[in-house]
Design an enzyme around this catalytic site. Sequence first.
Site, PDB file in Angstrom:
ATOM      1  N   HIS A 162       0.821  -1.214   0.000  1.00 16.03           N
ATOM      2  CA  HIS A 162       0.000   0.000   0.000  1.00 16.03           C
ATOM      3  C   HIS A 162       0.863   1.276   0.000  1.00 16.03           C
ATOM      4  CE1 HIS A 162      -3.465  -2.568   1.102  1.00 16.03           C
ATOM      5  NE2 HIS A 162      -2.609  -3.152   1.929  1.00 16.03           N
ATOM      6  N   SER A 284      16.329  19.851 -17.300  1.00 22.08           N
ATOM      7  CA  SER A 284      15.181  20.705 -17.579  1.00 22.08           C
ATOM      8  C   SER A 284      15.622  21.865 -18.457  1.00 22.08           C
ATOM      9  CB  SER A 284      14.592  21.243 -16.270  1.00 22.08           C
ATOM     10  OG  SER A 284      13.743  22.341 -16.507  1.00 22.08           O
TER      11      SER A 284
END
Length: 438
Positions: A162, A284
């Site tokens: 989870h 970037s």
Amino acid sequence: MTQPLWSKSQNNAGSALLGKITNFMSGHDVISDRDLLLYDIQASKVHAEGLMKIGVLSEQELSQINEALSLLSQEFASGTFVLDERFEDCHSAIEWYLTHKLGETGKKIHTGRSRNDQVSTATRLYCRDALLRLQKQSIAIADTCLELAQKYEFVVLPGYTHLQRAVVSSWGMWFAAFAESFVDNATQAKDTHDLINSNPLGTAAGYGVNLKLDRDYTTQALSFNRKQVNPIYAQNSRGKIELQVLSNFKNALLDVRRLSWDLSLFSTAEYGFVDVGDHFSTGSSIMPNKHNPDAVELMRASYSQLVGAYNELESLLSLPSGYQRDLQNTKGALLRGVQSATQCLDLLPELLQSLTINTSRCEAAIDASMFATDKAVELVINEGMAFRDAYRHIKHNYDELQDRQAADSIKARVSPGACGDLLLVEISDRLKALKSEL
């Protein structure tokens, strides 16, 4: 454009309307067929040999046809011959080429076959090679994962359920999981290869022909396991075969998607468990500080391309028996799906080899609660406590879990396949058996 094979008129090849219609019906098809032309040539040679065996071609005519087909293969490979808008498809291109080179002899090549069984045979040969490549790629990935599982066998990695910390695990176990999954993928590719390895050549348009074709010969000559017996089924299986092939690639990329998700998370600053190699990362355009795992993210996205191709194919197949022109569109979906998947799978071994494991960050992510299950089992074994009672006891006494070592937890987890006993030899033995059958 050359005169269509099916044309009833000898004078409409250059009409504007025919050009528009042909571009709609075949414009993309002839581009896709560039991936099938060499397979079609291979099958055409064998078909010609079969025609010679039943007396339709003489030995001299067969020799001329095979020589011309070999020359076409060479010219296509060198770029001298281009499959372009002059032709409807690779099948008409082959017949045009043979007729152009050999005259009346070239016109004989289509005796006893239809473009229907012609494309089915070329596609089946393509699918065979695609599955063989998938098998080899899966073996290479499994090999790499096994090597890394041995290298990092006892290196700590938090185990999650989870997306919450669960138990202490290891990088060895993580790599072994993907080793076994790609052994399964290779096995499935092999089994599917065997399943689809049947010969549709000689079924013509789906109803056979009034010639005693030697289909056993063409089956053997093209290295098929068996002939596809029923001509109607040969047509009905078109699309079904392609779905089976794409399903194999989907399963492999499903594993790639999960692996990529793990690496995407584990390489973030918040986790910091692993660094992806520079070749697989980009920066970037505006942020100088960025080091983005773009290749990993695009590998994760590759599964969606397979789903798109699969769904496109599946949606086409709501059809009655026999050939329908809709089936032409199965080629594009198949070729796009296979090409996208193989490109992704080719990169995976190098990506895995590029990883740098940050062991200190992995160990720092282990907290005391992650030893709770270990301690509960110890209470069962050492003190005879019922497991549910041990579970409740530990849940309220985490202070008993202090000063435990992750390395000890890993090595104590000796249930077969767990991180203390990865059973890498068993996975490796399966892999060796697959390699021996290639």
